[in-house]
Design an enzyme around this catalytic site. Structure first.
Site, PDB file in Angstrom:
ATOM      1  N   TYR A  39      57.269  42.200  52.408  1.00  0.00           N
ATOM      2  CA  TYR A  39      57.068  40.817  52.815  1.00  0.00           C
ATOM      3  C   TYR A  39      57.869  39.905  51.891  1.00  0.00           C
ATOM      4  O   TYR A  39      57.610  39.821  50.689  1.00  0.00           O
ATOM      5  CB  TYR A  39      55.587  40.429  52.754  1.00  0.00           C
ATOM      6  CG  TYR A  39      54.702  41.120  53.769  1.00  0.00           C
ATOM      7  CD1 TYR A  39      55.236  41.900  54.798  1.00  0.00           C
ATOM      8  CD2 TYR A  39      53.320  41.000  53.705  1.00  0.00           C
ATOM      9  CE1 TYR A  39      54.419  42.528  55.719  1.00  0.00           C
ATOM     10  CE2 TYR A  39      52.501  41.623  54.622  1.00  0.00           C
ATOM     11  CZ  TYR A  39      53.050  42.393  55.627  1.00  0.00           C
ATOM     12  OH  TYR A  39      52.233  43.021  56.535  1.00  0.00           O
ATOM     13  N   GLN A  80      44.505  49.442  59.574  1.00  0.00           N
ATOM     14  CA  GLN A  80      44.867  48.055  59.870  1.00  0.00           C
ATOM     15  C   GLN A  80      45.706  48.037  61.141  1.00  0.00           C
ATOM     16  O   GLN A  80      46.752  48.672  61.214  1.00  0.00           O
ATOM     17  CB  GLN A  80      45.656  47.446  58.706  1.00  0.00           C
ATOM     18  CG  GLN A  80      45.873  45.955  58.861  1.00  0.00           C
ATOM     19  CD  GLN A  80      46.631  45.353  57.695  1.00  0.00           C
ATOM     20  OE1 GLN A  80      47.740  44.862  57.855  1.00  0.00           O
ATOM     21  NE2 GLN A  80      46.031  45.376  56.508  1.00  0.00           N
TER      22      GLN A  80
END
Length: 314
Positions: free
Chosen positions: A54, A177
């Site tokens: 990220y 997730q």
């Protein structure tokens, strides 16, 4: 704020988690990011999510820097590895080499001794699952990670991981997730029931369908929104369709009939299942975090659930 256990572990996470995908270090500068993270913590959010890729590691650095203001035992920080970090042949995947190197680099960027949850950011078809799980078990024994999670693994892959862990007495994964919302309820078919049998929880991302379930796209496309950005992410692209907008409008109308906002309806629907430990949300300002937290704990009646089912099956 409610706190839920992850899988069969003793770890508890807030029912809202704060993510950093495309926000901290990209759309949000560092000072605003820190204020947003601090507001989340003040409102009871203890679960914070990031990944090595990220913003090329910048999201990790900013998130950890902001959390340094608080006691380490008061927050849960998760990061991930799988996707390429360079052009080298070993720069991606779930091999022992890549995982060990990425855990060390993440800890160095975040100036942490350990991360609470370390996710396999995707399934690796080129590396034996046993190699991956053995490596992560070693990292747990070394105290560099506390718990293991996976992201976007299907039921067969989850079952394989649990079987291998049990065979070799590795620490089990405790959380998966994946994407889940009123516009993408796919995991209800197999992932959720199978995870319940395996002792895994879900921390789900995009519970508001990349902003579509806030209602902001129902009447017109706001300037500077994701829909006007040529570099929009793949999750938004797949959801931003005429069909999804039609359903979002119908859901907003239904929410209004019961004196709820569309966001309240969407969040309550996602969190209604016990297997969903937390909804992972992004935020670009303290106000946005506050608004999302205020919309928690709305109870959906059986009548409302029936009407919702009619809409997303239509």
């Amino acid at each position: 704020m409610q706190y839920n256990k992850l899988g069969q572990s003793g770890l508890k996470v807030s029912e809202i988690s704060l993510g950093s995908y495309l926000t901290f270090g990209e759309r949000v500068n560092e000072s605003d990011s820190v204020r947003t993270i601090h507001k989340a913590f003040d409102l009871g959010i203890n679960s914070f999510d990031t990944a090595n890729v990220y913003q090329q590691g910048e999201a990790e650095r900013i998130l950890a820097k902001a959390l340094k203001s608080f006691a380490r035992d008061d927050y849960v920080i998760a990061t991930k590895a799988f996707w390429a970090t360079s052009k080298g042949p070993n720069s991606r995947g779930l091999s022992r080499k890549h995982l060990v190197e990425q855990v060390h680099q993440s800890l160095k960027r975040m100036k942490l001794d350990y991360v609470d949850i370390f996710y396999c950011h995707s399934y690796d078809y080129e590396t034996p699952v046993e190699e991956t799980l053995r490596t992560l078990d070693d990292l747990i024994k070394q105290g560099k990670i506390l718990y293991v999670g996976v992201s976007n693994w299907n039921s067969e892959q989850l079952q394989e991981a649990i079987q291998i862990s049990d065979k070799f007495l590795f620490n089990r994964i405790i959380v998966n997730q994946c994407e889940y919302s009123l516009l993408k309820p796919d995991i209800e078919d197999t992932i959720i029931p199978d995870s319940e049998k395996l002792g895994l929880s879900q921390i789900v991302f995009s519970p508001l369908a990349q902003g579509i379930l806030t209602g902001k796209y129902n009447k017109q496309i706001p300037e500077l929104s994701r829909a006007t950005n040529p570099n929009i992410n793949k999750f938004f692209t797949s959801l931003f369709t005429k069909e999804s907008l039609r359903k979002a409008q119908q859901l907003e109308n239904l929410a209004g009939e019961f004196d709820l906002s569309l966001t309240e309806l969407a969040l309550s629907w996602v969190l209604r299942k016990n297997n969903i430990a937390s909804a992972l949300m992004g935020a670009s300002s303290p106000k946005q975090v506050e608004e999302n937290v205020k919309r928690l704990n709305k109870q959906l009646t059986s009548e409302m659930l029936t009407e919702i089912t009619k809409i997303y099956n239509s």
